[in-house]
Motif scaffolding. Structure first.
Motif, PDB file in Angstrom:
ATOM      1  N   GLU A  63      21.483  39.481  55.774  1.00  0.00           N
ATOM      2  CA  GLU A  63      21.967  38.905  54.408  1.00  0.00           C
ATOM      3  C   GLU A  63      22.031  40.170  53.484  1.00  0.00           C
ATOM      4  N   ASP A  64      20.724  40.755  53.260  1.00  0.00           N
ATOM      5  CA  ASP A  64      20.893  41.558  52.119  1.00  0.00           C
ATOM      6  C   ASP A  64      21.636  42.614  52.353  1.00  0.00           C
ATOM      7  N   ALA A  65      21.713  43.102  53.707  1.00  0.00           N
ATOM      8  CA  ALA A  65      22.836  44.191  53.993  1.00  0.00           C
ATOM      9  C   ALA A  65      24.205  43.907  53.575  1.00  0.00           C
ATOM     10  N   MET A  66      24.733  42.580  54.028  1.00  0.00           N
ATOM     11  CA  MET A  66      25.753  42.215  53.700  1.00  0.00           C
ATOM     12  C   MET A  66      26.077  42.011  52.007  1.00  0.00           C
ATOM     13  N   VAL A  67      25.261  41.711  51.341  1.00  0.00           N
ATOM     14  CA  VAL A  67      25.252  41.707  49.991  1.00  0.00           C
ATOM     15  C   VAL A  67      25.331  43.198  49.377  1.00  0.00           C
ATOM     16  N   ARG A  68      24.814  44.087  50.084  1.00  0.00           N
ATOM     17  CA  ARG A  68      24.591  45.309  49.561  1.00  0.00           C
ATOM     18  C   ARG A  68      26.293  45.901  49.494  1.00  0.00           C
ATOM     19  N   ILE A  69      26.853  45.931  50.947  1.00  0.00           N
ATOM     20  CA  ILE A  69      27.948  46.294  51.167  1.00  0.00           C
ATOM     21  C   ILE A  69      28.887  45.624  50.207  1.00  0.00           C
ATOM     22  N   VAL A 117      32.651  38.841  61.009  1.00  0.00           N
ATOM     23  CA  VAL A 117      33.502  37.975  60.419  1.00  0.00           C
ATOM     24  C   VAL A 117      33.175  37.834  58.681  1.00  0.00           C
ATOM     25  N   GLY A 118      31.754  37.498  58.779  1.00  0.00           N
ATOM     26  CA  GLY A 118      31.179  36.860  57.728  1.00  0.00           C
ATOM     27  C   GLY A 118      31.475  37.984  56.444  1.00  0.00           C
ATOM     28  N   LEU A 119      30.890  39.356  57.133  1.00  0.00           N
ATOM     29  CA  LEU A 119      31.156  40.380  56.092  1.00  0.00           C
ATOM     30  C   LEU A 119      32.543  40.819  55.590  1.00  0.00           C
ATOM     31  N   ARG A 120      33.553  40.484  56.836  1.00  0.00           N
ATOM     32  CA  ARG A 120      35.049  40.891  55.878  1.00  0.00           C
ATOM     33  C   ARG A 120      35.363  39.826  55.386  1.00  0.00           C
ATOM     34  N   GLU A 121      35.219  38.635  55.568  1.00  0.00           N
ATOM     35  CA  GLU A 121      35.386  37.214  54.308  1.00  0.00           C
ATOM     36  C   GLU A 121      34.652  37.631  53.312  1.00  0.00           C
TER      37      GLU A 121
END
Length: 185
Positions: A63-69, A117-121
């Motif tokens: 989650e933290d990585a996705m938020v950062r991206i 998929v979550g990251l892309r969305e």
């Protein structure tokens, strides 16, 4: 289960740390919930009380990585010069490079589909929001905002996954600059 309960938070933190630790050395396909439980020093049944499957745990752990991206993509000024990587994007690529084994395992063909998929969305949602506010690269007014956002979100995810899983990845700054040139044009 009350996710605000400190005991639940501690257990989830241990499980997230365990999956990230295991992912540094093993492909996700080779990691079992039993291995996660053992690494976290938690009963296997407890793992399932918190996460129904490994993909759910991986997604939460990243989650933290996705938020950062998402934040890095959302902070890039589209009017920045073509030959100068905006600092948020440079920092993002440096962060991914510093955690290369983890990102490579998460984003390779055997990684977490739910995470990808979550990251892309999430990237698509963030870019759509920015574009709707008028903060959009010029020259694309004839393309619907959400399609433009989805295109760029997919591009960032694809470039990061390709770069980090390459046998000999290019340096982070070089890849960030190449991506920036594609992203803003």
């Amino acid at each position: 289960m009350n996710v605000d309960d400190p005991r639940v938070q501690r257990t989830r933190a241990r499980l997230r740390a365990a999956i990230l630790d295991l992912s540094a050395d093993h492909d996700l396909a080779d990691i079992t919930m039993s291995a996660v439980a053992k690494r976290a020093e938690i009963n296997r049944a407890t793992v399932y009380q918190h996460y129904p499957d490994l993909d759910s745990l991986v997604t939460d752990a990243m989650e933290d990585a996705m938020v950062r991206i998402v934040q890095a993509a959302g902070l890039c000024p589209f009017d920045a010069p073509r030959d100068v990587v905006p600092p948020p994007l440079a920092e993002l690529f440096e962060h991914v490079a510093a955690q290369a084994p983890l990102y490579a395992r998460m984003l390779d063909a055997h990684g977490s589909a739910r995470l990808a998929v979550g990251l892309r969305e999430r990237l698509t949602t963030e870019l759509t929001r920015r574009f709707a506010e008028g903060n959009r690269p010029s020259g694309h007014g004839d393309v619907p905002v959400e399609l433009h956002a989805a295109y760029l979100a997919g591009a960032l995810c694809g470039v990061v996954a390709h770069w980090i899983t390459a046998p000999r990845p290019r340096p982070a700054h070089e890849t960030a600059l190449a991506f920036w040139r594609l992203f803003r044009d």
